[in-house]
Structures are given as structure tokens and as C-alpha cells.
Design an enzyme around this catalytic site. Sequence first.
Site, PDB file in Angstrom:
ATOM      1  N   ASP A   1      48.016  49.246 109.465  1.00  0.00           N
ATOM      2  CA  ASP A   1      46.923  48.275 109.357  1.00  0.00           C
ATOM      3  C   ASP A   1      46.157  48.160 110.667  1.00  0.00           C
ATOM      4  O   ASP A   1      46.624  47.554 111.629  1.00  0.00           O
ATOM      5  CB  ASP A   1      47.490  46.912 108.955  1.00  0.00           C
ATOM      6  CG  ASP A   1      46.413  45.855 108.765  1.00  0.00           C
ATOM      7  OD1 ASP A   1      45.216  46.203 108.808  1.00  0.00           O
ATOM      8  OD2 ASP A   1      46.769  44.677 108.568  1.00  0.00           O
TER       9      ASP A   1
ATOM     10  N   ASP B   1      38.980  47.610 108.876  1.00  0.00           N
ATOM     11  CA  ASP B   1      40.251  47.008 108.500  1.00  0.00           C
ATOM     12  C   ASP B   1      40.908  47.808 107.378  1.00  0.00           C
ATOM     13  O   ASP B   1      40.476  47.737 106.226  1.00  0.00           O
ATOM     14  CB  ASP B   1      40.017  45.560 108.054  1.00  0.00           C
ATOM     15  CG  ASP B   1      41.298  44.829 107.704  1.00  0.00           C
ATOM     16  OD1 ASP B   1      42.389  45.349 108.003  1.00  0.00           O
ATOM     17  OD2 ASP B   1      41.208  43.728 107.139  1.00  0.00           O
TER      18      ASP B   1
END
Length: 401
Positions: free
Chosen positions: A292, A118
Site C-alpha cells: 500500500d 494510493d
Amino acid sequence: MQPTTSFGTFLVTFLSASMAAGSAIPYMAPQPGSFEIKRAANNGFTGRNGALALARAYAKYGVPVTDTLLEAVETLKSAHLIKRSSGNVTATPDGDDLEYLVPVQIGTPPQTLNLDFDTGSSDLWVFSSETDTSSSQGHSVYSPSKSTSAQKLDGATWSITYGDQSSSSGDVYTDVVTLGSLTVKSQAVESAQQVSAQFAQGNNDGLLGLAFSSINTVKPTQQKTWFDNISGSLDSPLFVADLRHETPGSYIFGTIPSDASNVLYAPVDNSQGFWQFSTSSDIGGSFSAIADTGTTLLLASDDLVSAYYKNVQGAREDQQQGGYVFDCSTTLPDFTFTVGDGKITVPGSLINYGQASGSECFGGIQSSGGLPFAIFGDIALKAAYVVFDSGNTQVGWAQKK
């Protein structure tokens, strides 16, 4: 909008499928200071849940999740039963392109846990032997007592709370953490003691954050991410996300693959800890965006999203289905944005995220819910090789052909 706190009770329950199998990517021979972590297609993939992908992003960034959006998640859940399988030393897509799990070895002897990569967070936290058994059931857990190299950080704690108040928290150890061919001998490993329902019901065993260490949540002393600890051992202090649509992709550390030609670079503003850069588009003007890997969709301002779908015949915003939908037979226009002095194009085929209800499909571009920045999730990332270059504090995009 009226927020709800029920989202956490089922969010990750549905994070359990993958992209269909596709052709393999060429193998990159290991080199000193660089390595590749390949993804694996999940043959159990049965369908995508666009409303869930949107709700998950909202929860992560603190945008209220409405009851109407939750109802849309339930509706699509009923239409698409989601299953999961795992790969072998690969990054395995989990849950409608929502997560990319990587087997990570922790401790001595190594304990293998499947963690979510992440770039929108900076903690390495795991289910552990300290987690209540009712929450850790079905997960691989890290057991500090079984590792001869584990050392507890006295007084150190951590806590992560998302926008829907789902959370995880616990204490901290340092231990050996190996990913690919490289090892950090004293990495902070955040051991979960309390885990809310959304994490307990998911299939990942924790998270490996790849944002900047400045937003790590360990107190009283923040800890470095695994990447920040290993970057000095890499040929170059960077990693590349090579995410793919319906074929395997990979993460590459320490080098830029030869196929990534004509890389466009933009300076990163890391003041908030994210890989944030300035960009613009013909339909949305100038704005900031975050790259992201932990978000599925491309989220942007209401004005940009509305302008995009004005070019899609029959497209409409349908709250009952969670966002913008259109007839699945529609050919979507491309979306182009700037990086530095050049442009990157997201093909319209990637923006058709998946089937919604009936003959309608859910758009991969949706509202950011009033956030001060856009979020370029996997919908955008799959269009390019994306270089996360910490040495030069910049992000690079190389268009895929």
C-alpha cells in the site's frame, strides 16, 4: 480501545512536508507504452510524526483511533512544525512521507491538480467547483463547466468514509485524464460536493486510486481506475513503485526498469480489491500482507511486532508517544520477509522512522490494530522495486542494493 471522531479535524493539517533532498535518479527516456513519473524532494521538510502516520493508517482501515494516540500526534506536532513545497511534473512527497502527490491533467483545456497515488483505494476523486468554497480554499479545483470534454454521468454518485467517519462524496463526470505521456479520454472523475475537515485541511487536491476497480465506490455502476483503463495501451499491464528514502524516487508504468533485477513474484489475492499476497517471516510465521503506497509504516500483528522489538535493546511500547520507541542511537535489526521462493530484507535503517520525544525515535514497524492482514507501507516498499502486475495478478519485489 475507545474510538474518537475528533481525528478528522486535524489529520491532514500536518500532511505537509517531505523527505530531504538527495541525489537524482537516472532519467528513463520515454518509450511508446511506458513512462516514468519522478518524485521530487521537498526542501521544506522539517520532521516526521510517527504517531500521525499510525493514526492515519488506522483511520483508513477502520481501526479505532484512541484519544491517547491523538494526544501523541499533538505532542509531536508541537515538536516538529511541518511545511510543504511542491515540485514540477513530479510526484512530490507530502507530509512526513505520508502522501506522494502527482500533477495530473484533467479536462480540455487541461486543468492541473496534485493527486495522491494510493494502491490501497480505487477512486479518482477531486476537489471541484462543486465543493463548498470553505472546504476547497487552498486547493486547485476541477471545474467541469470549463472543460469542453466533460460529460456528467446522470444518476452516478460516490462516497468514501474512513474509520474515523471522515468522508468525501459527490457526483461523477467522465473527462480526459492525462498522466505522464498517456491519456484516458473518458475517465470517471469523481467530483467532491461534500468534504470532511481532514481532507479540506490537507494539501492534496484529491486522490488517484491504484487498487483493483472492484472496490471503486461509484454507484449504481462501478467505474474503472485510471490504470485499468490505460493498461491495454501499456507495453505491459503493470506499474512499478520505486520509492526512496531521503532521495527522489518514481512510479514507472508499462515496463520494469533494468535496475530491478531478480524480481520475486507472489500471486495476488484481489478478492478484497487490494494488492494482497501471502508471506512469512522468521519472527512472525505466515500471514497475508497488502502492498500500500498510501500507508507510511509497516503494520503487522502484535506478536510479530513484539518479537521484532525484543531484539532492540531498550525498546518499549509507549502509548504516550503512539507506539514502540527506542533510543535514537540504537542500530535496528533488519526485517526479512518472503516473496514466492525468495526473501526481501528491509534494512534496519529504514525502520527508524523518525524522532519521537527527547532522544527516542519512533519505530517504522507498529501494530496493525487487529487487522486480518499486515500492511506493507512505504517503510517496506522503499527496500525494493515493487511491481504491481495486473496482467498476471501478481506482485513482484526486487531487492534494492
